[in-house]
Motif scaffolding. Structure first.
Motif, PDB file in Angstrom:
ATOM      1  N   GLU A  50      -3.683   1.133  -9.977  1.00  0.00           N
ATOM      2  CA  GLU A  50      -3.042   2.749  -9.828  1.00  0.00           C
ATOM      3  C   GLU A  50      -4.407   3.338 -10.175  1.00  0.00           C
ATOM      4  OE1 GLU A  50      -0.475   4.191  -9.543  1.00  0.00           O
ATOM      5  OE2 GLU A  50       1.200   2.615  -9.661  1.00  0.00           O
ATOM      6  N   PRO A  51      -5.020   3.854  -9.095  1.00  0.00           N
ATOM      7  CA  PRO A  51      -6.362   4.419  -9.014  1.00  0.00           C
ATOM      8  C   PRO A  51      -6.470   5.593 -10.167  1.00  0.00           C
ATOM      9  CG  PRO A  51      -5.776   4.088  -6.811  1.00  0.00           C
ATOM     10  CD  PRO A  51      -4.706   4.053  -7.772  1.00  0.00           C
ATOM     11  N   ARG A  89      -2.065   0.302  -4.809  1.00  0.00           N
ATOM     12  CA  ARG A  89      -2.255  -0.817  -4.135  1.00  0.00           C
ATOM     13  C   ARG A  89      -1.740  -2.220  -4.952  1.00  0.00           C
ATOM     14  NH1 ARG A  89      -2.854   2.264  -0.916  1.00  0.00           N
ATOM     15  NH2 ARG A  89      -4.342   2.587   0.530  1.00  0.00           N
ATOM     16  N   ALA A 104       0.913  -1.117  -0.036  1.00  0.00           N
ATOM     17  CA  ALA A 104       0.018  -0.203   0.140  1.00  0.00           C
ATOM     18  C   ALA A 104       0.885   1.111  -0.053  1.00  0.00           C
ATOM     19  CB  ALA A 104      -0.877   0.167   1.163  1.00  0.00           C
ATOM     20  N   MET A 134     -11.925   1.582  -4.017  1.00  0.00           N
ATOM     21  CA  MET A 134     -10.748   1.300  -3.417  1.00  0.00           C
ATOM     22  C   MET A 134     -10.686   1.060  -2.022  1.00  0.00           C
ATOM     23  SD  MET A 134      -8.711   1.203  -6.076  1.00  0.00           S
ATOM     24  CE  MET A 134      -7.133   1.274  -5.200  1.00  0.00           C
ATOM     25  N   ALA A 135     -11.415   1.866  -1.364  1.00  0.00           N
ATOM     26  CA  ALA A 135     -11.492   1.820   0.140  1.00  0.00           C
ATOM     27  C   ALA A 135     -12.057   0.480   0.548  1.00  0.00           C
ATOM     28  CB  ALA A 135     -12.571   2.729   0.820  1.00  0.00           C
ATOM     29  N   ASP A 142      -9.274  -2.155   0.688  1.00  0.00           N
ATOM     30  CA  ASP A 142      -8.473  -1.933   2.126  1.00  0.00           C
ATOM     31  C   ASP A 142      -9.376  -2.571   3.260  1.00  0.00           C
ATOM     32  OD1 ASP A 142      -6.569  -0.627   0.651  1.00  0.00           O
ATOM     33  OD2 ASP A 142      -7.013   1.352   1.558  1.00  0.00           O
ATOM     34  N   ASP A 180       0.124   7.345  -1.940  1.00  0.00           N
ATOM     35  CA  ASP A 180      -0.847   8.139  -2.815  1.00  0.00           C
ATOM     36  C   ASP A 180      -1.859   7.079  -3.578  1.00  0.00           C
ATOM     37  OD1 ASP A 180       0.242   6.142  -5.246  1.00  0.00           O
ATOM     38  OD2 ASP A 180       2.027   6.973  -4.284  1.00  0.00           O
ATOM     39  N   GLY A 181      -2.268   6.112  -2.706  1.00  0.00           N
ATOM     40  CA  GLY A 181      -3.351   5.075  -3.068  1.00  0.00           C
ATOM     41  C   GLY A 181      -3.063   3.874  -3.976  1.00  0.00           C
ATOM     42  N   PRO A 206     -13.150   6.366  -5.019  1.00  0.00           N
ATOM     43  CA  PRO A 206     -12.533   6.106  -3.616  1.00  0.00           C
ATOM     44  C   PRO A 206     -13.073   5.134  -2.938  1.00  0.00           C
ATOM     45  CG  PRO A 206     -12.312   8.673  -4.233  1.00  0.00           C
ATOM     46  CD  PRO A 206     -13.424   7.792  -5.316  1.00  0.00           C
TER      47      PRO A 206
END
Length: 575
Positions: A448-449, A435, A429, A459-460, A463, A432-433, A456
């Motif tokens: 790469e978002p 993963r 992680a 992507m959350a 996590d 810059d976001g 967002p």
């Protein structure tokens, strides 16, 4: 000389006399293959902490963490050995955790300066991202390791029950105290995993200058002889006769109580890739089909027997004996080993070669394939994507990220890669976001978002789905290294390039579908028409030059070489 067995503070100990200074090794049955990928490096870190307090000494000492053992070794006077082992055991019981941050940096520096070995990619492709495959990755866990993590790991693995001591010397030195924790038991070898659905298999390695082979065999004296015979056969074929290679070697390495790995390696110049790979595979085939030279068997047996002779022969066997006992494998006496060596026949070697081939893995240079010899390409993508919400790639709507309740997938023209949450070995992680999810099968999905139309919240959800203990916090990246979504101009250029790419491919396919006879008839007709046009355009030099150029180009495109050129041009447009 015989080997004596005793105990020191409850730790099994073996001794044998040596001509020279005393040498001792305290060995624990724990290594990198016992770690998880997300917390890898913990054993190596404990090894460094245990040695820190010794500082600079006048005697030699060292520590080593292998896939299955951790060893602390010292050579010097009896008092030197006592000071070393007592100090190591004291440090393992009460780790100097005030050194934690500094030792982490030292390990990071050590890793940055250490070159990769051929065993690392072989381990990843065979075992995946867990167990024995962990050795093929960086020590991802170092940054997140806490004092409590280290104390718990030491209490579980660095115990009396999980240790053995060997001493090359006449006796146990006075004053030796192995003050290790009494908790724990003798730990079994790490579980064997697999990332290879089919064997024999091959993959393209990072080097253009080496071919590497590994086969898994049952542990036996004949398997050790096979490794020696394989080295001699490869050396004769690849270096002495073919001149393709300088360094040729083979080795037999125990993996656990039942099986061992037989490795072989040959280096080469890039321009020798084709002939060397062919000869390498031919040598392997010759051995398993029974073309084993009796002289090669006898030469290796003679060499192996000579290692059993000499005043220090028993002392040299101590490290191997300790490893065998920690793994639960019986150690043969010198007499038993001699008898088994002399009983090995060329037929026994051929049988081991066939056994090794059935599980074999080859690392070959890019652009080369031993599929003609029955090797299957190891998978680089997944069988199918997960079901979930699709987020297209901004630069190419044909590529996308899929995020679902079971995991994530990346889909594109080249296939699909999938990592399911239940099979995550680690998630890297970045602040810059970004993963990167690494699956047990070593297939990874890098997300790469900024490059996808992903939210967002989506992507959350990733996590939230990955357990915290599998998360590896990565350092911030240089802003220049962070991918950015392409501009509208670049997107337009890429769309135009893809359109032209498809057009060129369709053209090449249509030309290739025409029979050779028809294409050559067209070329001849074009040539004849071109002669008449040139005569008719006498005096008009620019037009004649254009006609000639166009005619030659069309004629070229009708040939096999021209068709290949169209396909290469189409591929270039997508770079």
């Amino acid at each position: 000389m015989t080997i004596a067995h005793t105990e020191v503070d409850g730790v099994p100990t073996v001794l044998a006399p040596v001509d020279g200074p005393m040498t001792a090794g305290l060995v624990f049955r724990v290594g990198r293959a016992d770690e998880t990928l997300a917390r890898s490096g913990i054993t190596h870190l404990i090894e460094h902490l245990a040695l820190h307090g010794l500082g600079m000494t006048d005697y030699h000492f060292n520590g080593a963490t292998s896939p299955i053992t951790t060893t602390f070794q010292s050579q010097g006077s009896e008092s030197d050995v006592v000071a070393f082992l007592n100090g190591v055991c004291g440090a393992l019981t009460d780790l100097p955790l005030d050194r934690l941050a500094v030792e982490k940096e030292i390990l990071r520096t050590e890793e940055a300066g250490r070159g990769s070995s051929a065993a690392e990619p072989m381990a990843v492709w065979r075992y995946g991202a867990r167990g024995h495959g962990v050795i093929g990755y960086p020590e991802f866990g170092l940054a997140a390791l806490t004092p409590d993590d280290l104390r718990a790991w030491a209490a579980r693995w660095f115990t009396r029950a999980n240790a053995m001591l060997w001493i090359a010397g006449d006796r146990v030195p006075a004053g030796l105290r192995l003050s290790l924790p009494d908790s724990g038991t003798r730990m079994p070898a790490p579980a064997v995993t697999s990332a290879l659905p089919v064997t024999p298999a091959y993959f393209h390695g990072p080097s253009e200058r080496a071919v590497v082979y590994e086969g898994i065999v049952a542990r036996s004296t004949a398997a050790g002889v096979f490794a020696g015979v394989l080295e001699r056969a490869l050396f004769r074929s690849l270096r002495q006769e073919g001149g393709y290679s300088y360094h040729v070697g083979a080795d037999y390495q125990p993996r656990d109580a039942t099986h061992a790995s037989v490795y072989a390696l040959a280096d080469m110049l890039p321009e020798k890739r084709g002939p060397l790979l062919g000869e390498f595979v031919d040598v392997l085939a010759a051995l398993r089909y029974g073309r084993v030279e009796r002289t090669d068997v006898d030469a290796y047996v003679t060499k192996a027997e000579s290692a059993l002779d000499g005043a220090d022969a028993a002392a040299r066997r101590l490290p191997g004996l300790v490893q065998n006992e920690l793994l639960g494998y019986p150690t043969l006496s010198p007499a038993e080993l001699r008898a088994q060596l002399r009983a090995v026949t060329p037929e026994d070697v051929a049988a081991v070669a066939a056994e090794a081939h059935a599980s074999s893995l080859l690392m070959v240079p890019a652009g080369r394939s031993p599929d003609w010899a029955g090797f299957t390409a190891a998978p680089t993508d997944s069988a199918r994507p997960v079901y979930g919400d699709r987020y297209p790639f901004r630069a190419n709507r044909g590529q996308s990220m899929v995020i679902g309740p079971e995991g994530v997938s990346l889909q594109g023209d080249g296939g699909v890669v999938t990592v399911r949450y239940a099979e995550v070995a680690a998630m890297l992680a970045w602040p810059d976001g970004a993963r990167r999810l690494i699956g047990f099968d070593a297939i990874s999905a890098h997300l790469e978002p900024a490059l996808f139309t992903v939210t967002p919240a989506a992507m959350a959800a990733i996590d939230a789905a990955v357990p915290p203990e599998l998360r590896v916090a990565m350092p911030a990246r240089d802003p220049e290294d962070i991918p950015r979504p392409p501009s509208r101009v670049r997107l337009a250029r890429r769309r135009a390039g893809r359109t032209l790419h498809r057009a060129l491919h369709r053209t090449a396919d249509r030309i290739a579908a025409v029979s050779d006879g028809v294409r050559w008839t067209l070329i001849i007709a074009l040539f004849l028409v071109n002669i008449r046009l040139i005569d008719a355009l006498d005096g008009n030099t620019p037009v004649r030059a254009t006609v000639i150029a166009v005619s030659l180009l069309v004629a070229l495109l009708l040939t096999d070489r021209g068709i290949r050129g169209l396909r290469r041009l189409a591929g270039y447009l997508l770079r």
